[in-house]
Design an enzyme around this catalytic site. Structure first.
Site, PDB file in Angstrom:
ATOM      1  N   VAL A   1     -29.621  56.352  98.207  1.00  0.00           N
ATOM      2  CA  VAL A   1     -28.794  57.074  99.181  1.00  0.00           C
ATOM      3  C   VAL A   1     -27.336  56.655  99.049  1.00  0.00           C
ATOM      4  O   VAL A   1     -26.418  57.468  99.222  1.00  0.00           O
ATOM      5  CB  VAL A   1     -29.298  56.820 100.612  1.00  0.00           C
ATOM      6  CG1 VAL A   1     -28.368  57.470 101.629  1.00  0.00           C
ATOM      7  CG2 VAL A   1     -30.710  57.365 100.777  1.00  0.00           C
TER       8      VAL A   1
ATOM      9  N   PRO B   1     -28.499  43.038  99.618  1.00  0.00           N
ATOM     10  CA  PRO B   1     -29.185  42.053  98.776  1.00  0.00           C
ATOM     11  C   PRO B   1     -29.431  42.647  97.387  1.00  0.00           C
ATOM     12  O   PRO B   1     -29.698  43.840  97.257  1.00  0.00           O
ATOM     13  CB  PRO B   1     -30.502  41.797  99.518  1.00  0.00           C
ATOM     14  CG  PRO B   1     -30.205  42.160 100.941  1.00  0.00           C
ATOM     15  CD  PRO B   1     -29.239  43.309 100.865  1.00  0.00           C
TER      16      PRO B   1
ATOM     17  N   GLY C   1     -32.138  45.188  96.477  1.00  0.00           N
ATOM     18  CA  GLY C   1     -32.113  46.567  96.942  1.00  0.00           C
ATOM     19  C   GLY C   1     -31.154  47.471  96.189  1.00  0.00           C
ATOM     20  O   GLY C   1     -30.932  48.615  96.590  1.00  0.00           O
TER      21      GLY C   1
ATOM     22  N   ASP D   1     -28.586  60.176 107.418  1.00  0.00           N
ATOM     23  CA  ASP D   1     -29.750  60.912 107.910  1.00  0.00           C
ATOM     24  C   ASP D   1     -29.953  60.794 109.422  1.00  0.00           C
ATOM     25  O   ASP D   1     -31.041  61.059 109.926  1.00  0.00           O
ATOM     26  CB  ASP D   1     -31.029  60.458 107.184  1.00  0.00           C
ATOM     27  CG  ASP D   1     -32.100  61.566 107.191  1.00  0.00           C
ATOM     28  OD1 ASP D   1     -31.720  62.740 107.198  1.00  0.00           O
ATOM     29  OD2 ASP D   1     -33.291  61.219 107.205  1.00  0.00           O
TER      30      ASP D   1
END
Length: 268
Positions: A37, A57, A60, A127
Site C-alpha cells: 500500500v 520495521p 514489513g 482505506d
C-alpha cells in the site's frame, strides 16, 4: 431585486472534495508502513519532490520500498511508529508537514489519526475515508501535465478506468507543448520582470497559447521562443510561417514582415 432581474448562479453540489494541486516540494512527509500500500504513496510523494521519511520495521518492507531505501530516495527508520515522530523527524529534526499511514492495523492507524489531529498535521489513513483529510485520486501524467480523477473514496477502481479513458483522448505531445510554454513564460519574466508588466504578460501569453496548436508548441525550439519574445513589446504574436522564416538569425525585416496597426504580414 425584482424577479425579472434575478441572476442565475451555479447550483451548489454538496458531497465533493476541494481538488487542489498540493505543493509539497522539499516538505517532510511521514509514511508509516512500507508494504504494498505504501509503494504508490511513496512514488507519488517522490514525483512531487517531497522529502519522504518511512517508518517501518524491516520485516514489513516491500521490494520496491527497499529499493527506494537502498538508493537513498527516502529517509528510513527501522522501527514502529512512535508518537514523538509527530514532533521531530530526521533529516530536518522538525515535525512532518503531512502523514500517510499504510499499515494493516486499524487500531494503530486510528491512534495515529487522533495524534495528527492534536498536532494539526494533515493525514491520510489508507482505506479509511472518514479518517482522511485528503484522498489520492487516479492520475494521468505526461511531463508537467497532471489530470486527477477522484470518486471521493467511493470507487477507486472506476476512477482508474476513467483516467485511462481520458488519457487515450489526449493527443500525443501535449506534455511537451506545456513544457515549452512554461519555458517561454520563464523567458518572458526575464525580458519583462517588472511587477507592473504582470497583466500585459498574462494577456500576451494567452494570445500565444491561442495562436499555435499543441503540435506547433511542442516543436518550438529555443531560437523560436527567443524570436517570439521579440513580438512582446508591440503586443503581437507572429504566425507560425513567420516564425519558421525567422530561423537562422533572420529578422522580420529580412523576410519583409512589417509591424502595422493591423498586425504582421508576409510580403509577396
Amino acid at each position: 431585486m425584482t424577479d425579472n432581474k434575478k441572476e442565475k448562479f451555479p447550483k451548489v453540489q454538496g458531497g465533493g472534495s476541494l481538488i487542489l494541486a498540493w505543493q509539497i516540494k522539499n516538505k517532510t512527509v511521514l509514511v508509516v508502513g512500507g508494504g504494498e500500500v505504501a509503494v504508490g504513496r511513496i512514488l507519488n510523494l517522490l514525483d512531487a519532490d517531497a522529502k519522504v521519511v518511512v517508518v517501518c520495521p524491516s520485516s514489513g518492507l516491500s521490494a520496491e520500498v527497499r529499493h527506494r531505501i537502498d538508493h537513498n530516495q527516502v529517509t528510513y527508520l527501522d522501527r514502529a511508529f512512535e508518537p514523538s515522530d509527530l514532533e521531530t523527524l530526521p533529516p530536518s529534526n522538525g515535525p512532518p508537514d503531512m502523514v500517510l499511514t499504510a499499515v494493516d492495523d486499524p487500531a494503530a492507524s486510528t491512534q495515529i489519526w487522533k495524534l495528527c489531529k492534536q498536532h494539526r498535521i494533515p493525514a491520510n489513513i489508507a482505506d479509511v475515508p472518514p479518517e482522511c483529510d485528503f484522498y489520492f485520486g487516479s492520475v494521468h501524467r505526461d511531463g508537467p501535465l497532471q489530470i486527477m480523477v477522484s470518486t471521493n473514496g467511493k470507487g477507486p477502481r472506476l476512477a482508474a478506468s476513467i483516467r485511462k479513458f481520458i488519457g487515450k483522448q489526449l493527443p500525443p505531445g501535449v506534455g511537451d507543448a506545456i513544457e515549452r510554454i512554461g519555458e517561454l513564460r520563464a523567458k518572458l519574466r526575464k525580458v519583462a520582470p517588472d511587477p507592473e508588466e504582470g497583466p500585459k504578460r498574462m494577456r500576451w501569453m494567452i494570445k500565444v497559447s491561442d495562436a499555435y496548436t499543441w503540435d506547433d508548441m511542442s516543436t518550438l525550439s529555443d531560437e523560436d521562443m527567443d524570436n517570439i519574445l521579440t513580438f512582446y513589446r508591440p503586443n503581437n504574436v507572429p504566425d507560425l510561417d513567420v516564425l519558421k522564416a525567422m530561423r537562422g538569425g533572420k529578422t522580420p525585416e529580412d523576410i519583409d514582415v512589417f509591424d502595422g496597426s493591423f498586425g504582421f504580414s508576409v510580403g509577396a
